[in-house]
Design a protein around this motif. Structure first.
Motif, PDB file in Angstrom:
ATOM      1  N   LEU A  15      35.859  12.644  23.006  1.00 56.72           N
ATOM      2  CA  LEU A  15      36.404  11.419  23.429  1.00 56.72           C
ATOM      3  C   LEU A  15      35.190  10.673  22.588  1.00 56.72           C
ATOM      4  CD1 LEU A  15      37.741   9.007  24.737  1.00 56.72           C
ATOM      5  CD2 LEU A  15      36.563   9.450  26.916  1.00 56.72           C
ATOM      6  N   LYS A  16      34.048  10.904  22.838  1.00 49.90           N
ATOM      7  CA  LYS A  16      32.763  10.194  22.451  1.00 49.90           C
ATOM      8  C   LYS A  16      32.961  10.031  21.001  1.00 49.90           C
ATOM      9  CE  LYS A  16      27.773   9.500  22.618  1.00 49.90           C
ATOM     10  NZ  LYS A  16      26.471  10.269  23.016  1.00 49.90           N
ATOM     11  N   GLN A  17      33.303  11.204  20.385  1.00 51.78           N
ATOM     12  CA  GLN A  17      33.115  11.346  18.953  1.00 51.78           C
ATOM     13  C   GLN A  17      34.422  10.427  18.349  1.00 51.78           C
ATOM     14  OE1 GLN A  17      33.347  15.387  17.690  1.00 51.78           O
ATOM     15  NE2 GLN A  17      33.332  14.931  15.457  1.00 51.78           N
ATOM     16  N   TYR A  18      35.452  10.459  18.735  1.00 54.03           N
ATOM     17  CA  TYR A  18      36.534   9.595  18.389  1.00 54.03           C
ATOM     18  C   TYR A  18      36.570   8.279  18.652  1.00 54.03           C
ATOM     19  CZ  TYR A  18      41.292   7.861  17.895  1.00 54.03           C
ATOM     20  OH  TYR A  18      42.419   7.085  17.394  1.00 54.03           O
ATOM     21  N   LEU A  19      35.813   7.581  19.690  1.00 53.39           N
ATOM     22  CA  LEU A  19      35.567   6.295  19.914  1.00 53.39           C
ATOM     23  C   LEU A  19      34.640   5.780  18.609  1.00 53.39           C
ATOM     24  CD1 LEU A  19      35.182   5.920  23.646  1.00 53.39           C
ATOM     25  CD2 LEU A  19      37.025   5.299  22.158  1.00 53.39           C
ATOM     26  N   GLU A  20      33.731   6.646  18.134  1.00 53.18           N
ATOM     27  CA  GLU A  20      32.810   6.184  17.205  1.00 53.18           C
ATOM     28  C   GLU A  20      33.477   6.503  15.727  1.00 53.18           C
ATOM     29  OE1 GLU A  20      29.524   9.165  17.870  1.00 53.18           O
ATOM     30  OE2 GLU A  20      28.812   7.796  19.729  1.00 53.18           O
ATOM     31  N   THR A  21      34.143   7.597  15.740  1.00 51.76           N
ATOM     32  CA  THR A  21      34.898   7.698  14.166  1.00 51.76           C
ATOM     33  C   THR A  21      36.025   7.304  14.005  1.00 51.76           C
ATOM     34  OG1 THR A  21      35.290  10.018  14.568  1.00 51.76           O
ATOM     35  CG2 THR A  21      32.961   9.586  14.123  1.00 51.76           C
ATOM     36  N   LYS A  22      36.951   7.314  14.787  1.00 49.61           N
ATOM     37  CA  LYS A  22      38.420   7.293  14.766  1.00 49.61           C
ATOM     38  C   LYS A  22      38.922   8.465  13.861  1.00 49.61           C
ATOM     39  CE  LYS A  22      38.597   3.356  17.318  1.00 49.61           C
ATOM     40  NZ  LYS A  22      37.400   3.188  17.340  1.00 49.61           N
ATOM     41  N   ASP A  23      38.431   9.464  14.059  1.00 46.29           N
ATOM     42  CA  ASP A  23      38.791  10.511  13.051  1.00 46.29           C
ATOM     43  C   ASP A  23      39.989  11.352  13.294  1.00 46.29           C
ATOM     44  OD1 ASP A  23      38.967  12.912  11.502  1.00 46.29           O
ATOM     45  OD2 ASP A  23      36.691  13.259  11.457  1.00 46.29           O
ATOM     46  N   VAL A  25      40.714  14.271  12.836  1.00 44.99           N
ATOM     47  CA  VAL A  25      40.587  15.552  12.918  1.00 44.99           C
ATOM     48  C   VAL A  25      40.287  15.693  14.374  1.00 44.99           C
ATOM     49  CG1 VAL A  25      39.226  17.644  12.538  1.00 44.99           C
ATOM     50  CG2 VAL A  25      40.170  16.079  10.559  1.00 44.99           C
ATOM     51  N   VAL A  26      39.360  15.051  15.173  1.00 46.40           N
ATOM     52  CA  VAL A  26      39.052  15.102  16.543  1.00 46.40           C
ATOM     53  C   VAL A  26      40.414  14.854  17.483  1.00 46.40           C
ATOM     54  CG1 VAL A  26      37.659  13.715  18.193  1.00 46.40           C
ATOM     55  CG2 VAL A  26      36.789  13.877  15.701  1.00 46.40           C
ATOM     56  N   LEU A  27      41.514  13.922  16.798  1.00 45.30           N
ATOM     57  CA  LEU A  27      42.648  13.749  17.580  1.00 45.30           C
ATOM     58  C   LEU A  27      43.264  15.578  17.774  1.00 45.30           C
ATOM     59  CD1 LEU A  27      44.336  10.698  16.945  1.00 45.30           C
ATOM     60  CD2 LEU A  27      43.335  11.294  18.918  1.00 45.30           C
ATOM     61  N   TYR A  28      43.148  16.126  16.633  1.00 50.07           N
ATOM     62  CA  TYR A  28      43.910  17.337  16.543  1.00 50.07           C
ATOM     63  C   TYR A  28      43.103  18.378  17.441  1.00 50.07           C
ATOM     64  CZ  TYR A  28      45.017  21.923  14.752  1.00 50.07           C
ATOM     65  OH  TYR A  28      45.486  23.340  14.669  1.00 50.07           O
ATOM     66  N   GLN A  29      41.832  18.194  17.399  1.00 47.26           N
ATOM     67  CA  GLN A  29      41.036  19.060  18.391  1.00 47.26           C
ATOM     68  C   GLN A  29      41.165  18.788  19.737  1.00 47.26           C
ATOM     69  OE1 GLN A  29      37.172  18.162  16.828  1.00 47.26           O
ATOM     70  NE2 GLN A  29      37.023  19.989  15.409  1.00 47.26           N
ATOM     71  N   ALA A  30      41.562  17.545  20.196  1.00 44.69           N
ATOM     72  CA  ALA A  30      41.843  17.580  21.482  1.00 44.69           C
ATOM     73  C   ALA A  30      43.189  17.811  21.951  1.00 44.69           C
ATOM     74  CB  ALA A  30      41.706  15.817  21.690  1.00 44.69           C
ATOM     75  N   LEU A  54      34.440   8.407  30.590  1.00 43.44           N
ATOM     76  CA  LEU A  54      34.017   7.006  29.890  1.00 43.44           C
ATOM     77  C   LEU A  54      32.698   6.351  30.510  1.00 43.44           C
ATOM     78  CD1 LEU A  54      37.430   4.911  29.371  1.00 43.44           C
ATOM     79  CD2 LEU A  54      35.869   5.802  27.693  1.00 43.44           C
ATOM     80  N   LEU A  55      32.766   6.846  31.875  1.00 41.09           N
ATOM     81  CA  LEU A  55      31.559   6.209  32.402  1.00 41.09           C
ATOM     82  C   LEU A  55      30.274   6.960  31.913  1.00 41.09           C
ATOM     83  CD1 LEU A  55      32.796   5.697  36.177  1.00 41.09           C
ATOM     84  CD2 LEU A  55      31.911   3.905  34.462  1.00 41.09           C
ATOM     85  N   GLU A  56      30.306   8.203  31.558  1.00 43.88           N
ATOM     86  CA  GLU A  56      29.055   8.871  31.178  1.00 43.88           C
ATOM     87  C   GLU A  56      28.643   8.366  29.675  1.00 43.88           C
ATOM     88  OE1 GLU A  56      28.745  12.946  31.460  1.00 43.88           O
ATOM     89  OE2 GLU A  56      30.095  12.939  33.094  1.00 43.88           O
ATOM     90  N   ILE A  57      29.746   7.949  28.875  1.00 43.17           N
ATOM     91  CA  ILE A  57      29.605   7.319  27.478  1.00 43.17           C
ATOM     92  C   ILE A  57      29.105   5.966  27.705  1.00 43.17           C
ATOM     93  CG2 ILE A  57      30.923   6.722  25.238  1.00 43.17           C
ATOM     94  CD1 ILE A  57      32.548   9.234  26.021  1.00 43.17           C
ATOM     95  N   ASP A  58      29.607   5.122  28.661  1.00 41.55           N
ATOM     96  CA  ASP A  58      29.148   3.832  28.530  1.00 41.55           C
ATOM     97  C   ASP A  58      29.093   3.469  30.216  1.00 41.55           C
ATOM     98  OD1 ASP A  58      28.957   1.182  28.210  1.00 41.55           O
ATOM     99  OD2 ASP A  58      31.153   0.729  28.113  1.00 41.55           O
TER     100      ASP A  58
END
Length: 335
Positions: A15-23, A25-30, A54-58
């Motif tokens: 989730l953190k990686q996707y919020l930062e990159t919108k990649d 590939v990350v969606l596929y991994q999820a 989300l709370l841990e990220i922000d």
């Protein structure tokens, strides 16, 4: 979501990686992670874990967003109950399906019959269920003179009870003596068996024929069953087998009429159930004449090839979806 901490950590990292990159590939991994999550996890649990991630990220998340998650989790509770009920019902359905498959295999074993090999008489037969359980039934017997007895039946009332009831009829038939027994006698004996043992509302239609392999005469009687046909090779015409009789199991004592026809070289005896004559092409019921024309087209082939080609033709017309059990038998005299 799975209680496994590794899954939760993976979810949070993705989730953190996707919020930062919108990649993507990350969606596929999820998506792949989601497939590994247990199916009995409810939607509100998934939302709650998403919120915690989300709370841990922000940690400084806006209060309105936090409140909106609380609102969403609460509104999803009733959906979660329905979701749980759905999976419980699905599990029961899968269990029932497995039991029906076992019953269908048992039916195939219990109702199996051997097509007799007789000189000058070619026999073809097929019975295809519309669903797992077959409400149709056919059976061959031979008496001690080599004559061929053939039964075709259809249970009014489908499912597992009907299927196992058919097995009772088969074993009743096999308990009869091996000396010649004419069709009217067979039906009268079976009627007593059915009337004593069948549950209310379940009846059986049956056609029983006896082919005398020495005189080439066909004796038959019917208990309310779909009439068959005799193809006369010399005249190139079909004759409907004109016979009437009460369904098995309706009354305790029933007398059946018996009929006889001579069979000449090249003639065909066609026995069937209503799944053959009541096929539908879209909203149109197929006429009997159309079925007979298909049989005529393939009359030069072996009896089994005739049966198989008729089935393939009608199966295509129905877009490969049988609406009723299909049973067809052809006896062909070849001198």
């Amino acid at each position: 979501m799975s209680s496994n901490k590794t899954d939760i950590k993976q979810y949070k990292d993705l989730l953190k990686q996707y919020l930062e990159t919108k990649d993507e590939v990350v969606l596929y991994q999820a998506e792949q992670l989601n497939k590994a999550i247990k199916q009995d996890v409810s939607p509100d649990e998934i939302i709650e874990q998403h919120f915690k991630a989300l709370l841990e990220i922000d940690p400084d998340m806006d209060d309105k967003i936090k409140d909106s998650f609380d609102f969403l989790i609460q509104t999803m509770t009733s959906y979660a109950l329905a979701y749980k009920e759905y999976h419980e019902l699905r599990a029961k359905q899968l269990e029932l399906k497995a039991e029906i498959e076992v019953a269908a295999n048992m039916q195939n074993t219990l109702l199996s019959t051997t097509v007799p090999g007789v000189q000058n008489i070619d026999i073809g037969a097929t019975s295809i269920p519309a669903k797992l359980m077959n409400g149709d039934y056919y059976h061959f017997v031979q008496d001690d003179e080599g004559n061929i007895g053939v039964a075709v039946a259809d249970v009014i009332g489908k499912g597992i009870p009907a299927a196992f009831f058919m097995s009772m009829i088969k074993y009743a038939m096999e308990s009869f003596p091996e000396n010649r027994m004419y069709p009217k006698v067979i039906l009268e004996l079976l009627n007593r068996v059915v009337e004593r043992n069948v549950e209310s509302g379940m009846f059986v239609t049956m056609f029983y024929g006896l082919y005398d392999v020495h005189k080439h005469e066909f004796y038959y009687a019917t208990a309310g069953h779909e009439p068959g046909f005799i193809y006369r090779a010399q005249q190139d015409q079909f004759e409907e087998i004109d016979a009437k009789g009460l369904l098995l199991g309706v009354q305790k004592e029933v007398k059946y009429n018996q009929y006889i026809d001579g069979i000449n070289e090249g003639d065909l005896i066609v026995l069937l159930t209503d799944g053959v004559t009541e096929c539908r092409d879209g909203d149109r019921f197929i006429e009997r004449e159309e079925v007979l024309e298909v049989i005529r087209e393939y009359k030069h082939l072996s009896a089994q090839e005739i049966v198989d080609n008729v089935y393939k033709y009608l199966e295509r017309l129905q877009d490969f979806k049988l609406r009723d059990d299909f049973t067809l038998i052809v006896l062909k005299r070849n001198d």
